[in-house]
Each structure stands twice: as C-alpha cells, then as structure tokens.
Design a protein around this motif. Structure first.
Motif, mmCIF file in Angstrom:
data_model
loop_
_atom_site.group_PDB
_atom_site.id
_atom_site.type_symbol
_atom_site.label_atom_id
_atom_site.label_comp_id
_atom_site.label_asym_id
_atom_site.label_seq_id
_atom_site.Cartn_x
_atom_site.Cartn_y
_atom_site.Cartn_z
ATOM 1 N N VAL A 1 0.909 -1.108 0.103
ATOM 2 C CA VAL A 1 -0.059 -0.054 -0.089
ATOM 3 C C VAL A 1 0.793 1.419 0.022
ATOM 4 O O VAL A 1 0.738 2.141 -0.737
ATOM 5 C CB VAL A 1 -0.961 -0.056 1.189
ATOM 6 C CG1 VAL A 1 -1.637 1.387 1.335
ATOM 7 C CG2 VAL A 1 -1.934 -1.170 0.972
ATOM 8 N N GLU A 2 1.996 1.460 0.651
ATOM 9 C CA GLU A 2 2.898 2.444 1.031
ATOM 10 C C GLU A 2 3.527 2.883 -0.430
ATOM 11 O O GLU A 2 3.332 3.890 -0.996
ATOM 12 C CB GLU A 2 4.011 2.121 1.837
ATOM 13 C CG GLU A 2 4.936 3.101 1.873
ATOM 14 C CD GLU A 2 6.303 2.462 2.341
ATOM 15 O OE1 GLU A 2 7.321 3.172 2.333
ATOM 16 O OE2 GLU A 2 6.456 1.458 2.886
ATOM 17 N N LYS A 3 4.224 1.865 -1.245
ATOM 18 C CA LYS A 3 4.778 2.153 -2.247
ATOM 19 C C LYS A 3 3.965 2.260 -3.581
ATOM 20 O O LYS A 3 4.175 3.133 -4.297
ATOM 21 C CB LYS A 3 5.732 0.856 -2.803
ATOM 22 C CG LYS A 3 6.737 0.672 -1.627
ATOM 23 C CD LYS A 3 7.840 1.851 -1.587
ATOM 24 C CE LYS A 3 8.977 1.933 -0.843
ATOM 25 N NZ LYS A 3 9.599 3.028 -0.569
ATOM 26 N N ILE A 4 2.803 1.689 -3.656
ATOM 27 C CA ILE A 4 1.865 1.976 -4.634
ATOM 28 C C ILE A 4 1.101 3.342 -4.567
ATOM 29 O O ILE A 4 1.137 3.886 -5.417
ATOM 30 C CB ILE A 4 0.575 0.948 -4.781
ATOM 31 C CG1 ILE A 4 1.387 -0.498 -5.216
ATOM 32 C CG2 ILE A 4 -0.303 1.378 -5.885
ATOM 33 C CD1 ILE A 4 0.478 -1.582 -5.130
ATOM 34 N N GLY A 5 0.855 3.693 -3.186
ATOM 35 C CA GLY A 5 0.458 5.035 -3.043
ATOM 36 C C GLY A 5 1.498 6.264 -3.246
ATOM 37 O O GLY A 5 1.087 7.103 -3.745
ATOM 38 N N GLU A 6 2.532 5.785 -2.978
ATOM 39 C CA GLU A 6 3.656 6.861 -3.428
ATOM 40 C C GLU A 6 3.840 6.950 -4.868
ATOM 41 O O GLU A 6 4.316 7.974 -5.339
ATOM 42 C CB GLU A 6 5.164 6.398 -2.926
ATOM 43 C CG GLU A 6 5.263 6.709 -1.448
ATOM 44 C CD GLU A 6 6.621 5.901 -0.876
ATOM 45 O OE1 GLU A 6 6.723 6.343 0.479
ATOM 46 O OE2 GLU A 6 7.214 5.332 -1.572
ATOM 47 N N SER A 7 3.676 5.953 -5.659
ATOM 48 C CA SER A 7 3.848 5.876 -7.069
ATOM 49 C C SER A 7 2.569 6.652 -7.975
ATOM 50 O O SER A 7 2.590 6.493 -9.099
ATOM 51 C CB SER A 7 4.175 4.724 -7.624
ATOM 52 O OG SER A 7 5.456 4.197 -6.943
ATOM 53 N N TRP A 8 1.300 6.313 -7.312
ATOM 54 C CA TRP A 8 0.128 6.564 -7.703
ATOM 55 C C TRP A 8 -0.032 8.202 -8.476
ATOM 56 O O TRP A 8 0.721 9.071 -7.887
ATOM 57 C CB TRP A 8 -1.088 6.668 -6.942
ATOM 58 C CG TRP A 8 -2.438 6.365 -7.496
ATOM 59 C CD1 TRP A 8 -3.079 5.155 -7.868
ATOM 60 C CD2 TRP A 8 -3.313 7.454 -7.799
ATOM 61 N NE1 TRP A 8 -4.186 5.282 -8.502
ATOM 62 C CE2 TRP A 8 -4.304 6.729 -8.563
ATOM 63 C CE3 TRP A 8 -3.164 8.731 -7.853
ATOM 64 C CZ2 TRP A 8 -5.522 7.631 -8.953
ATOM 65 C CZ3 TRP A 8 -4.468 9.520 -8.360
ATOM 66 C CH2 TRP A 8 -5.466 8.873 -8.795
ATOM 67 N N PRO A 9 -0.335 8.400 -9.616
ATOM 68 C CA PRO A 9 -1.320 7.552 -10.281
ATOM 69 C C PRO A 9 -0.294 6.490 -11.303
ATOM 70 O O PRO A 9 0.663 6.750 -11.862
ATOM 71 C CB PRO A 9 -2.030 8.389 -11.303
ATOM 72 C CG PRO A 9 -1.143 9.590 -11.371
ATOM 73 C CD PRO A 9 -0.334 9.625 -10.251
ATOM 74 N N VAL A 10 -0.693 5.491 -11.252
ATOM 75 C CA VAL A 10 -0.183 4.308 -12.105
ATOM 76 C C VAL A 10 -1.149 3.264 -12.317
ATOM 77 O O VAL A 10 -2.020 2.759 -11.604
ATOM 78 C CB VAL A 10 1.059 3.328 -11.106
ATOM 79 C CG1 VAL A 10 0.488 2.915 -10.001
ATOM 80 C CG2 VAL A 10 1.795 2.509 -12.031
ATOM 81 N N ARG A 11 -1.094 2.935 -13.731
ATOM 82 C CA ARG A 11 -2.292 2.005 -14.001
ATOM 83 C C ARG A 11 -1.742 0.272 -13.788
ATOM 84 O O ARG A 11 -3.022 0.120 -13.595
ATOM 85 C CB ARG A 11 -2.164 1.954 -15.777
ATOM 86 C CG ARG A 11 -3.399 1.265 -16.223
ATOM 87 C CD ARG A 11 -4.746 1.959 -16.387
ATOM 88 N NE ARG A 11 -5.506 1.311 -16.768
ATOM 89 C CZ ARG A 11 -7.052 1.580 -17.084
ATOM 90 N NH1 ARG A 11 -7.233 2.694 -16.401
ATOM 91 N NH2 ARG A 11 -7.818 1.040 -17.636
ATOM 92 N N GLN A 12 -0.724 0.188 -13.663
ATOM 93 C CA GLN A 12 -0.407 -1.441 -13.278
ATOM 94 C C GLN A 12 0.488 -1.383 -12.460
ATOM 95 O O GLN A 12 1.665 -0.918 -12.840
ATOM 96 C CB GLN A 12 -0.109 -2.184 -14.400
ATOM 97 C CG GLN A 12 -1.340 -2.401 -15.480
ATOM 98 C CD GLN A 12 -1.116 -3.127 -16.797
ATOM 99 O OE1 GLN A 12 0.225 -3.348 -17.095
ATOM 100 N NE2 GLN A 12 -1.978 -3.791 -17.380
#
Length: 391
Positions: free
Chosen positions: A165-176
């Motif tokens: 959750v942390e790393k995807i939240g930092e990279s968002w927006p990201v499609r995949q």
C-alpha cells in the motif's frame, strides 16, 4: 506481554484518512515451468540462508503484537466491492461529452476490494511509511521466532500488505503496479523492506518465509498484490483472533471469483498466482490444486471442477485495484446522496464504477447472496493454545 500500541501512527493515519475521505499487478509471478504430458513442473526459488533466522521455533513464548493502527486505517482506505457474481463486466460507458474512456474497463472490475489511492495525500503517505518502519523494527524488540506461529504469520501478512500500500500510494497514479520500479528493480522483487538486518522483497516474504514454513495453502490469499487479478485486500488487519476467519474468507472469495477459476472448453483455467505457490502446496500440480479448490468451491465452481480435465494457469488482470483506474481524470461528476448534492465531486470514471457496483449490490441483496457466516473455534479451559495455530 503486549507491545505498545503505535498511537502516533494511528492518529496520523486516521486523521489524514478522515480528511481525505471528506474531500473527495504486481506482475504475474515468473516461474521456471515446463509442460510435459499435461504435467506442470515449477521450480521453487533457491533457499536464501539469510532467512533461516525467521524459521518458527518450537520453544514458545507468549507475546501479542497490536495492529490497531493499521486496522483503523485500512477500514478507511479500502472500499468493499462485495462477493463475485461470476459475471463478466461489459464495456463501461464513456465519459460525458467525450469518447475517451477513463477509469476501469477490465472484465473483472467488479471483483475484489479497492484501495482509494486517489484520496491519499502527503500526510497519509508519510504516516503509512512511518508505520511500515515501526513494523520492521518490531522483531528486534522480542524473540520473534519464539512467539506463537499465528502471531508470526499475522505479522508477515500485515508487513507485506502495508509495504505494498505504501509503495503503490507513493507511485500513484499508475495503471499497473507491476510497472513500478525501486532503484531499477520491479516492486515485487525490490528489497526495500528490512527486518532484523535482512533486506527482503514482498516476494521474499511470501516464498522465503511464509510459504516455506506454513503448510496451509490458505495463506496464499492473505497477500495483497496491488492489482485486480490477485487476492482481495481485507478491510481489517490480520491478528490472532481473526486469522483463521480471514484466511477462509480470502480463499472462498478468490476461488469462487472469475479471476480465480474459469472454464474454457474442457480445460480448467486458474489464476497465475497458483504458479508461485505450486512448489510449496501443489507439487502434484493438477491433483493437489483440484483438491484445494474443491475445499472452498461453491456449486458453480464445483461443477467446473467436475467438467474439466487439464489445469492451465492463464488468468491474471494486472490493472490496479483502486477506484479510479490508476489515472487522474480531468472530468468530474457531482455526488448526490438521496437526491441531495454533496460538497465534493469525483471523477466520472469512478462514478461509473460506483454505479455498476450499486447495481451489483442490489442484485446480491435481491438474490439473498449477502455473504457467508464464519464460526471461529472456541478454546476451552485447559486446552493447549497452540492447538489451533495455522500450520
């Protein structure tokens, strides 16, 4: 002995989430596989000696790790999509005044809970990052490999999912999420987590620690992978009280969903997540997997098992498991509740997904398919508390 609660992270996360709410794939696991005579052989990753220190010990001590901060946070950030109806979602409607399609268009978009990354702000991202660091430090405060096995298992699950959750939240927006890199390494294999001096990746937690030391294949469904194709993220932290129930729920939800099991002609198609787990739980690929699936399959999936022969791991949806489809949409829709306009707006693609979700939930209620009741085993006085631990 109970560890201190993470009160600082708890207040930061909850406060940031309340504020955000008011305002507004990992890649399928790579495997060395060969198909010969209908038999799938998959090589397990080599054992890394650095992880031996995390082998559960038989010399047991009683400690309890408190996850109330994460439990409180995850109830805010996860949107429940409801159980699968095993119905392919059709083409979504286009945004108002445009032919361009924003938001989710996956055929599986009505399956699996969603993390509301589009509402994250800097304060929330920082508090989740701090909480992950606190979790990493926890094993240094106790003799970790001697605490009850269920405590250890809950720890590894929560650490894995918090880190994602942390790393995807930092990279968002990201499609995949499978495209996210950390220092040039894809997220699932990047060793950005450090526990007791050992650097590890999300994949290491699954394959070097949990899959090696826990024999119950239900643990497969505890690990959230960030995308629609993987197991659903639960709306609560794992702990010793709910571990068995959440593992059952995760297995039932996934196995009885389209992203878990399908049929094509006379062949059974299953998710690619089973490839990664095969060396640990499905060494006799077809027989072991079918036996496992049958333990949690409802009527429709039971029929698929009886109507098919060979098993193919071919299903996976890599789109992000969020509400907005991993994009910042330029157009917004007004939000109404019981016909009354609200003070905030949401992207049109998200609004369309929520309308589809509403229709789905109405059908679930109309057909009486509101959920499953789980009964937890009750420990009687004098019983060995280790008896019910997940092996």
């Amino acid at each position: 002995m109970a560890l201190p609660k993470y009160s600082r992270s708890s207040s930061l996360i909850a406060g940031a989430l309340v504020s955000a709410a008011l305002v507004a794939p990992l890649a399928a696991p790579a495997s060395a596989q060969a198909e010969m005579g209908g038999v799938l052989t998959i090589a397990a990753p080599a054992v890394d000696p650095a992880f031996e220190r995390f082998s559960p010990s038989t010399a047991r001590i009683e400690h309890h790790i408190d996850y109330s901060a994460w439990d409180e946070a995850i109830r805010y950030i996860v949107f429940p999509m409801g159980r699968s109806l095993r119905q392919v979602a059709g083409r979504p409607e286009s945004g108002l005044g445009t032919r361009r399609q924003y938001g989710h268009d996956s055929r599986y978009r009505l399956e699996g809970n969603r993390v509301m990354f589009s509402f994250f702000d800097d304060a929330l991202r920082a508090s989740i990052r701090d909480y992950r660091a606190e979790l990493e430090a926890t094993p240094d405060l106790i003799e970790f490999n001697r605490i009850p096995r269920n405590e250890q298992l809950a720890y590894w699950i929560n650490l894995h999912n918090v880190a994602l959750v942390e790393k995807i939240g930092e990279s968002w927006p990201v499609r995949q999420p499978s495209t996210i890199e950390i220092d040039g390494v894809l997220l699932d294999e990047a060793k950005f987590i450090t526990v007791s001096g050992v650097k590890m990746s999300p994949k290491d937690i699954r394959t070097q620690i949990v899959f090696r030391h826990w024999k119950d294949p239900r643990v497969i469904y505890a690990f959230w992978r960030g995308d629609i194709g993987g197991p659903s993220i639960q709306r609560g932290a794992f702990d010793v009280e709910n571990l068995d129930r959440l593992l059952d729920r995760g297995a039932s939800d996934f196995i009885n969903s389209l992203r878990g099991v399908q049929k094509r002609d006379d062949r059974l198609q299953v998710s690619k997540i089973y490839e990664e787990a095969a060396p640990f739980y499905f060494k006799d690929w077809e027989q072991d997997l079918r036996t496992h699936l049958a333990q949690h399959a409802e009527t429709e999936v039971q029929q698929l098992l009886s109507q098919t022969r060979a098993v193919d791991a071919t299903i996976y949806e890599a789109d992000i498991a969020d509400l907005a489809g991993g994009v910042r949409e330029p157009s917004y829709s007004n939000v109404t509740t019981d016909g009354s306009p609200q003070r905030f707006r949401i992207p049109q693609g998200m609004a369309a997904l929520l309308r589809e979700h509403g229709t789905k939930m109405e059908r679930i209620e109309r057909e009486g398919r509101t959920g499953t009741v789980y009964f937890a085993d009750i420990q009687l006085p004098g019983e060995d508390p280790a008896k019910e631990e997940i092996e």
